[in-house]
Design a protein around this motif. Structure first.
Motif, PDB file in Angstrom:
ATOM      1  N   ASN A   1      -1.075  -7.755   6.280  1.00  0.00           N
ATOM      2  CA  ASN A   1       0.138  -6.949   6.132  1.00  0.00           C
ATOM      3  C   ASN A   1       0.278  -5.902   7.239  1.00  0.00           C
ATOM      4  O   ASN A   1       0.922  -4.880   7.058  1.00  0.00           O
ATOM      5  CB  ASN A   1       0.157  -6.260   4.753  1.00  0.00           C
ATOM      6  CG  ASN A   1      -0.958  -5.232   4.603  1.00  0.00           C
ATOM      7  OD1 ASN A   1      -1.786  -5.080   5.491  1.00  0.00           O
ATOM      8  ND2 ASN A   1      -0.977  -4.543   3.480  1.00  0.00           N
ATOM      9  N   GLY A   2      -0.344  -6.164   8.392  1.00  0.00           N
ATOM     10  CA  GLY A   2      -0.228  -5.249   9.522  1.00  0.00           C
ATOM     11  C   GLY A   2       1.122  -5.361  10.210  1.00  0.00           C
ATOM     12  O   GLY A   2       1.891  -6.299   9.980  1.00  0.00           O
ATOM     13  N   ALA A   3       1.410  -4.394  11.073  1.00  0.00           N
ATOM     14  CA  ALA A   3       2.715  -4.346  11.735  1.00  0.00           C
ATOM     15  C   ALA A   3       2.830  -5.366  12.871  1.00  0.00           C
ATOM     16  O   ALA A   3       3.874  -5.990  13.052  1.00  0.00           O
ATOM     17  CB  ALA A   3       2.964  -2.937  12.272  1.00  0.00           C
ATOM     18  N   GLY A   4       1.750  -5.541  13.641  1.00  0.00           N
ATOM     19  CA  GLY A   4       1.809  -6.465  14.781  1.00  0.00           C
ATOM     20  C   GLY A   4       1.518  -7.896  14.380  1.00  0.00           C
ATOM     21  O   GLY A   4       1.158  -8.188  13.245  1.00  0.00           O
ATOM     22  N   SER A   5       1.711  -8.808  15.317  1.00  0.00           N
ATOM     23  CA  SER A   5       1.442 -10.228  15.058  1.00  0.00           C
ATOM     24  C   SER A   5      -0.061 -10.478  14.979  1.00  0.00           C
ATOM     25  O   SER A   5      -0.846  -9.828  15.675  1.00  0.00           O
ATOM     26  CB  SER A   5       2.046 -11.095  16.172  1.00  0.00           C
ATOM     27  OG  SER A   5       3.444 -10.930  16.213  1.00  0.00           O
ATOM     28  N   TRP A   6      -0.445 -11.440  14.150  1.00  0.00           N
ATOM     29  CA  TRP A   6      -1.856 -11.806  13.984  1.00  0.00           C
ATOM     30  C   TRP A   6      -2.286 -12.641  15.185  1.00  0.00           C
ATOM     31  O   TRP A   6      -1.715 -13.683  15.464  1.00  0.00           O
ATOM     32  CB  TRP A   6      -2.033 -12.586  12.688  1.00  0.00           C
ATOM     33  CG  TRP A   6      -3.449 -12.993  12.393  1.00  0.00           C
ATOM     34  CD1 TRP A   6      -4.022 -14.202  12.639  1.00  0.00           C
ATOM     35  CD2 TRP A   6      -4.464 -12.179  11.798  1.00  0.00           C
ATOM     36  NE1 TRP A   6      -5.341 -14.195  12.227  1.00  0.00           N
ATOM     37  CE2 TRP A   6      -5.640 -12.969  11.709  1.00  0.00           C
ATOM     38  CE3 TRP A   6      -4.502 -10.871  11.333  1.00  0.00           C
ATOM     39  CZ2 TRP A   6      -6.826 -12.491  11.165  1.00  0.00           C
ATOM     40  CZ3 TRP A   6      -5.683 -10.386  10.793  1.00  0.00           C
ATOM     41  CH2 TRP A   6      -6.828 -11.196  10.721  1.00  0.00           C
ATOM     42  N   THR A   7      -3.305 -12.191  15.915  1.00  0.00           N
ATOM     43  CA  THR A   7      -3.720 -12.887  17.138  1.00  0.00           C
ATOM     44  C   THR A   7      -5.168 -13.370  17.085  1.00  0.00           C
ATOM     45  O   THR A   7      -5.685 -13.860  18.088  1.00  0.00           O
ATOM     46  CB  THR A   7      -3.543 -11.965  18.364  1.00  0.00           C
ATOM     47  OG1 THR A   7      -4.225 -10.724  18.121  1.00  0.00           O
ATOM     48  CG2 THR A   7      -2.077 -11.676  18.634  1.00  0.00           C
ATOM     49  N   ALA A   8      -5.832 -13.231  15.944  1.00  0.00           N
ATOM     50  CA  ALA A   8      -7.208 -13.726  15.825  1.00  0.00           C
ATOM     51  C   ALA A   8      -7.208 -15.247  15.742  1.00  0.00           C
ATOM     52  O   ALA A   8      -6.209 -15.875  15.379  1.00  0.00           O
ATOM     53  CB  ALA A   8      -7.880 -13.131  14.585  1.00  0.00           C
TER      54      ALA A   8
END
Length: 284
Positions: free
Chosen positions: A85-92
């Protein structure tokens, strides 16, 4: 499952929720490992693997010796999922093999799995309300929002919540406790617990109303605290200004007596530049 899988290597983290599901037509138990993330964790594939192994290890240890040594013994499937639910895109990395060095050189010989990613902030509020189900409700409540927005979200979900079974409703209230409650001041969390523990689907309006009263009380308390802190700050600033003016008055008197600036600096604590300004004012 009422079980926490805290690992020695990640003692500050844990697998947040583990669900066990049994299919209707087959005697297969699925473990759904759900990890809640508000920030991107690039170690998440490795952490999920450790959690999965920990669950399998516990199942193996709790299975009678003669059963687990049988050729028919099977470990249950585990479906790892990440709710972000973070603001930025998931990049993991989404695949475990991507954490392995030169994994492309050993294709077909490496351990690998792909976890499910639910990026809740990528869904619009309208989409989730239109879906009108338990998971959509959870996603809507888990999106980034201020505590005071909670009541509005719950009011929009009231129709959905009213149609939930008691067991499904318990999942929603558990979610509210685990996800929404930490965003509130600590002295209000116990009140939220009491409200949610006493709630049920057919009295959802009462739950929303009680939460609204609690949030209003929280806001009023925060406002009073802010006013009190502002008042105290004003008093302190007034005292400091009074002390400074006193020093200036002493400096003026010493200047009228033709005391040298170096002595006035030592006597008042004012800087030479401040004393020079006062001297210029007296000469006008």
């Amino acid at each position: 499952m009422n079980k926490s899988y805290v690992l020695q290597d990640f003692s500050e983290k844990e697998a947040d929720i583990v669900y066990r599901l049994k299919t209707k037509d087959r005697n297969v138990i699925f473990y759904v490992l759900l990890e809640l993330q508000s920030t991107i964790d690039y170690l998440i594939p490795f952490r999920l693997l450790l959690y999965m192994v920990e669950i399998w290890r516990e199942i193996y240890n709790n299975t009678p010796h003669n059963e687990r040594e049988s050729k028919n013994f099977r470990l249950p499937p585990i479906i790892p999922a990440v709710l972000y639910n973070g603001a930025g895109s998931w990049t993991a990395a989404l695949y475990f093999k991507e954490m392995l060095d030169s994994y492309r050189d050993f294709s077909g010989h490496l351990l690998d799995f792909h976890y499910l990613l639910f990026d809740v902030n990528r869904y619009s509020e309208e989409e989730l309300i239109r879906a009108a189900n338990l998971i959509a409700g959870v996603f809507l409540l888990d999106q980034k929002m201020r505590p005071e927005e909670l009541v509005g979200r719950l009011q929009k979900l009231a129709g959905v919540l009213r149609r939930l079974t008691p067991d499904e409703f318990r999942h929603i209230t558990s979610w509210l406790k685990n996800v929404v409650k930490p965003r509130m001041p600590e002295d209000f969390r116990e009140k939220v617990d009491r409200i949610l523990d006493a709630s049920n689907p057919w009295e959802v309006e009462r739950m929303i109303y009680n939460l609204e009263l609690t949030l209003e009380e929280m806001q009023q308390q925060a406002l009073l605290k802010g006013l009190k802190e502002g008042e105290q700050k004003g008093k302190l600033e007034g005292k400091l200004e009074g002390k400074l003016e006193g020093k200036r008055e002493v400096a003026r008197n010493l200047l009228l007596l033709n005391v040298d600036i170096e002595t006035i600096v030592k006597a008042t604590g004012l800087t030479p530049d401040e004393i020079a300004v006062l001297k210029k004012q007296l000469e006008q």
